[in-house]
Design a protein around this motif. Sequence first.
Motif, PDB file in Angstrom:
ATOM      1  N   THR A   1       3.928   7.060   3.909  1.00  0.00           N
ATOM      2  CA  THR A   1       3.977   8.364   4.776  1.00  0.00           C
ATOM      3  C   THR A   1       3.199   8.326   6.386  1.00  0.00           C
ATOM      4  N   ASN A   2       2.437   7.179   6.193  1.00  0.00           N
ATOM      5  CA  ASN A   2       1.612   6.810   7.411  1.00  0.00           C
ATOM      6  C   ASN A   2       2.140   6.419   8.736  1.00  0.00           C
ATOM      7  N   MET A   3       3.193   7.237   8.979  1.00  0.00           N
ATOM      8  CA  MET A   3       4.186   6.972  10.080  1.00  0.00           C
ATOM      9  C   MET A   3       4.513   7.939  10.930  1.00  0.00           C
ATOM     10  N   PRO A   4       4.608   7.855  12.317  1.00  0.00           N
ATOM     11  CA  PRO A   4       5.272   8.819  13.129  1.00  0.00           C
ATOM     12  C   PRO A   4       6.538   9.343  12.838  1.00  0.00           C
ATOM     13  N   ILE A   5       6.927  10.580  13.389  1.00  0.00           N
ATOM     14  CA  ILE A   5       8.092  11.113  13.216  1.00  0.00           C
ATOM     15  C   ILE A   5       9.052  10.499  14.328  1.00  0.00           C
ATOM     16  N   GLU A   6       8.556   9.582  15.100  1.00  0.00           N
ATOM     17  CA  GLU A   6       9.575   8.882  16.040  1.00  0.00           C
ATOM     18  C   GLU A   6      10.212   7.763  15.248  1.00  0.00           C
ATOM     19  N   VAL A   7       9.685   7.481  14.023  1.00  0.00           N
ATOM     20  CA  VAL A   7      10.285   6.311  13.129  1.00  0.00           C
ATOM     21  C   VAL A   7      11.833   6.572  12.998  1.00  0.00           C
ATOM     22  N   ILE A   8      12.272   8.099  13.102  1.00  0.00           N
ATOM     23  CA  ILE A   8      13.646   8.390  13.003  1.00  0.00           C
ATOM     24  C   ILE A   8      14.528   8.156  14.003  1.00  0.00           C
ATOM     25  N   ARG A   9      14.181   8.429  15.132  1.00  0.00           N
ATOM     26  CA  ARG A   9      14.600   8.006  16.275  1.00  0.00           C
ATOM     27  C   ARG A   9      14.662   6.710  16.887  1.00  0.00           C
TER      28      ARG A   9
ATOM     29  N   GLU B   1       1.010  -1.222   0.027  1.00  0.00           N
ATOM     30  CA  GLU B   1      -0.143   0.043   0.053  1.00  0.00           C
ATOM     31  C   GLU B   1       1.001   1.286   0.097  1.00  0.00           C
ATOM     32  N   ILE B   2       0.868   1.852  -1.022  1.00  0.00           N
ATOM     33  CA  ILE B   2       1.508   2.997  -1.254  1.00  0.00           C
ATOM     34  C   ILE B   2       1.497   4.047   0.011  1.00  0.00           C
TER      35      ILE B   2
END
Length: 462
Positions: free
Chosen positions: A273-281, A268-269
């Motif tokens: 973008t269906n993610m929180p910013i915490e994915v980076i940390r 599913e494209i």
Amino acid sequence: MNKFILCNGLLLLCAACSVGPDYERPKIFDDDKTAAYLGLSKNHNWQPDKDWYKNFNDADLNNLVATALKNSPNIKTAIENMRQARYQLYIDRAGFLPTFDAQGAYNKSNETLAGLFPIKSEYYQLGADASWELDIWGGQRRLSESAAALLKAAAADFDNVKISLTSEIAANYINWRLAEKMLALTEKNLTMQQEIFDIVKAQYDAGLADDLAYKQAQSILDTTKMQLPTIRAQEKAYQNALAVLVGKMPYDISKSKSDIPNSKPVFEIANLTNMPIEVIRNRPDVRAAEEQLVAQNALIGKAVANLFPSVSLSAFLGYQNKTLSPIFGPDYNMYTLSGAVNLPLLHWGELINQVNLQKSATKQALATYQAAILTAVADISNAQKTLEEEEKRNTLAQDSMASMQEILDLSLAKYQNGLIDFSDVLTAEQNKLAAEQEYLSSNAALYLDIINFYKAIGSKIN
């Protein structure tokens, strides 16, 4: 009572002070701006599958990953690194507590002082010795704090190894299967080209085809044959690469029938973008870099504590007698108590430079953490865009393949009816082969882009 108050006062003093800076997470990026750049949704509700590779529905791939997570030398190395970090934490925490040792000794001396009678002594000693250096300035606590952070960093490194290993296995497996499908497609087209060549040769021998048509058919056939050795070498190379990653010999890597990459992967494209910013940390490499920073920051406090006086206590309780037997009994009881204060005075800059060294190392760790954050943002952004654009290219490749098949069918019919030259048939056949290869490559690219996306967001592997 006074001794009890004194002991408790010392314990409270030890727990009250920890020199050096407390860790505060540095602000490397602005959450809102970074989320906007990556197009992350504020109302995110998608949780990536931990075992995302299983969505490819390929039993061979699942078995390879499961085997690698047990047998891979990289996994074994990461596990031992984590164990060593845990043992180091236990060692550093033991520094808070007094040490106890059993002690046995025999002493015999004959000392002569000027103008006096010789002093002779001989005795046996047996008992228990205890020593304790009070952690007044928190140096030992800082050391334990550093070890705890290093254990967390080792755990994050272990997660990162699993993610990287799984991603590499999946990528090499897709490329292995792609080489297999390319080989089958090339051999299929080679059969068709051989049939066309046989037709042209028969017409050429009968004087119904000219030299140009004959040589063109021969050239196309030879060109396709030249592709086979390269594809076979690629297939073998990917098999060997998988063997290294899985921790098995190449001849133990087998495969069954699979539609990868004949079939387009399901993804599913919108989840890009269906993610929180915490994915980076939360990426393992970012977590590891931050824990390394925490650990290094704590070492500043350890170095600063060495600038202050240290207090140590020691005691011995046991028995002492001139003979070894008897040595136990109330008549032979003995004990010693001692305390010492050590104040560093002149170390020629060693201690203060130890502080400066740890401060410099902390700045270096901060730069490493910053680089990890920047890399994570770039990886996620690249994975999003690449997968999004490849999805568009795949649709076009599928349409092109269908169109090229229709053109070839029409060209063969017209050629058989004498309406077009054979060169037109060859062109149509080449275009069809190229379209089929492009579609296979695009399907494989979609798989690889999905793999890179899960790797970029640091999706954990069970």
